[in-house]
Design an enzyme around this catalytic site. Structure first.
Site, PDB file in Angstrom:
ATOM      1  N   PHE A  19      35.012 -23.187 -76.800  1.00 26.47           N
ATOM      2  CA  PHE A  19      34.451 -24.545 -76.798  1.00 26.47           C
ATOM      3  C   PHE A  19      33.060 -24.597 -76.175  1.00 26.47           C
ATOM      4  O   PHE A  19      32.103 -25.055 -76.805  1.00 26.47           O
ATOM      5  CB  PHE A  19      35.423 -25.470 -76.056  1.00 26.47           C
ATOM      6  N   HIS A  45      33.967 -22.169 -84.082  1.00 28.66           N
ATOM      7  CA  HIS A  45      32.976 -22.975 -84.788  1.00 28.66           C
ATOM      8  C   HIS A  45      31.842 -22.035 -85.173  1.00 28.66           C
ATOM      9  O   HIS A  45      31.466 -21.175 -84.387  1.00 28.66           O
ATOM     10  CB  HIS A  45      32.465 -24.109 -83.887  1.00 28.66           C
ATOM     11  N   ASP A  57      36.915  -7.066 -75.439  1.00 28.82           N
ATOM     12  CA  ASP A  57      37.643  -7.573 -74.276  1.00 28.82           C
ATOM     13  C   ASP A  57      36.740  -7.500 -73.056  1.00 28.82           C
ATOM     14  O   ASP A  57      36.062  -6.494 -72.832  1.00 28.82           O
ATOM     15  CB  ASP A  57      38.899  -6.714 -74.064  1.00 28.82           C
ATOM     16  N   SER A 119      34.573 -22.922 -61.507  1.00 31.48           N
ATOM     17  CA  SER A 119      35.332 -24.160 -61.665  1.00 31.48           C
ATOM     18  C   SER A 119      35.500 -24.868 -60.328  1.00 31.48           C
ATOM     19  O   SER A 119      35.581 -24.215 -59.279  1.00 31.48           O
ATOM     20  CB  SER A 119      36.717 -23.861 -62.251  1.00 31.48           C
ATOM     21  N   TYR A 142      44.624 -20.124 -61.526  1.00 34.05           N
ATOM     22  CA  TYR A 142      43.291 -20.261 -62.116  1.00 34.05           C
ATOM     23  C   TYR A 142      42.230 -20.405 -61.029  1.00 34.05           C
ATOM     24  O   TYR A 142      41.241 -19.665 -60.997  1.00 34.05           O
ATOM     25  CB  TYR A 142      43.265 -21.469 -63.051  1.00 34.05           C
ATOM     26  N   LYS A 146      39.441 -17.548 -60.006  1.00 31.17           N
ATOM     27  CA  LYS A 146      38.025 -17.903 -60.147  1.00 31.17           C
ATOM     28  C   LYS A 146      37.293 -17.656 -58.826  1.00 31.17           C
ATOM     29  O   LYS A 146      36.161 -17.156 -58.799  1.00 31.17           O
ATOM     30  CB  LYS A 146      37.880 -19.367 -60.569  1.00 31.17           C
ATOM     31  N   VAL A 209      30.203 -32.305 -72.434  1.00 34.92           N
ATOM     32  CA  VAL A 209      29.753 -30.949 -72.720  1.00 34.92           C
ATOM     33  C   VAL A 209      28.238 -30.843 -72.849  1.00 34.92           C
ATOM     34  O   VAL A 209      27.634 -29.846 -72.401  1.00 34.92           O
ATOM     35  CB  VAL A 209      30.469 -30.395 -73.977  1.00 34.92           C
TER      36      VAL A 209
END
Length: 349
Positions: A19, A45, A57, A119, A142, A146, A209
């Site tokens: 995204f 996209h 990877d 994040s 998560y 991070k 975004v």
């Protein structure tokens, strides 16, 4: 000498098929950069024609090193981040071991300029409205991984003079082509399966975004303005959950309901969905945790530091929500999400 991103630079975008990558890569190309996108999966996209698209990877240091040859900078968007379907070992492998592979590859390829997409999840229980000086206290895998990855990158930056580390800590990012929690809320409202819960007075930090892309380019294309380049990225002003919901109803051309379900009975009613999600591993749109996060949890973060650099938010938050709903009506409701869960063990060429 401070390193800054400039037209003509070659940028490797790790995790470029997702995204954020679908929005930031065209912006980099438009700004005059040459881009190589590196990801396990094909782009969700279409990328600009001039972008080199590489399958690989993030934990494969040899493959990464080949990709980074000739690059001037790295933007790392790659991460294990899904709420469901991932083990703690996968979070450790992708987010922490992946960071180690990235720094090893940058050293081998001679790349000294890194932007790491972290994040606000690193703050966890750090207290109300944490800023960049708050002590992180992550509460899930998560956020924990991070934060550990940030430590890997800090160690890399400190090992040699002349390395630049820009770390971005965004709140929830939403916008066209995103199928996470904001999309699920819009989808449930559209299908008339959403029931407002609780008072709705809790603040929810978010960022559209286009604004996170603008913040990255603003910060990265100028010299470092501080020794510790860590920036929370959040749209201002925050909206409450009821205000967010009102914007969704407005975008759908509907009137928001005046009634609201009491919080505790709604959470209790969702417990069967919790059991189904636990047993099946399915990412259900309704769980008690999702209800609590939207209707009750106060998730507000300070973002004064980035604005002190001269960054100006291009899109008002309410306009961003309207854009997201318009995209949902035009395209999003007919497409649906494509889930790509990273494997627990790396795919090595």
């Amino acid at each position: 000498m401070s390193i800054q991103l400039s037209a003509g630079d070659r940028v490797a975008v790790l995790g470029g098929s997702g995204f954020i990558g679908s929005h930031v890569i065209p912006a980099l190309v438009e700004a005059g950069m040459s881009v190589v996108s590196y990801d396990l999966y094909p782009p969700e996209h279409p990328l600009p024609d001039e972008v080199q698209d590489v399958r690989g990877d993030i934990r494969d240091a040899a493959s990464l090193t080949r990709t980074l040859e000739g690059c001037d900078a790295v933007l790392n968007l790659a991460a294990a981040h899904h709420d469901f379907g991932l083990t703690p070992a996968t979070f450790d492998s992708v987010n922490v071991d992946g960071a180690r592979a990235v720094v090893a590859s940058m050293v081998a390829a001679g790349v000294t300029n890194l932007c790491f997409y972290s994040s606000v999840a690193v703050y966890g229980n750090a207290g109300p409205r944490p800023d960049e000086s708050s002590t992180p206290s992550p509460v899930n895998d998560y956020g924990r991984t991070k934060l550990e990855a940030e430590g890997v990158y800090r160690a890399w930056a400190a090992q040699q003079e002349g390395r630049r580390l820009l770390m971005i800590r965004p709140a929830v990012v939403f916008g066209p082509r995103n199928y996470a929690n904001v999309y699920r809320m819009i989808h449930q409202v559209y299908r008339r399966r959403f029931f407002p819960v609780g008072a709705g007075s809790n603040r929810k930090s978010m960022i559209f975004v286009a604004n996170i892309v603008a913040a990255i380019l603003h910060l990265w294309t100028q010299p470092a303005l501080r020794e510790d380049e860590v920036y929370n990225c959040v749209d201002q002003p925050d909206l409450t959950s009821s205000e967010i919901l009102a914007e969704v109803y407005r975008g759908l051309g509907r009137r928001a309901p005046r009634w609201r379900l009491p919080l505790q009975p709604a959470i209790l009613a969702a417990t069967p969905f919790d059991l189904i999600a636990k047993v099946t591993g399915r990412n259900l749109p309704i769980t008690s945790d999702r209800i609590r996060k939207l209707a009750d949890a106060e998730t507000s973060f300070a973002a004064d530091r980035v604005r002190e650099t001269g960054y100006e938010q291009p899109v008002p938050l309410r306009q961003g929500l309207a854009t997201m709903v318009a995209w949902y009506l035009a395209e999003g409701r007919a497409q649906g999400a494509v889930e790509h869960l990273p494997p627990e063990r790396p795919r090595i060429e």
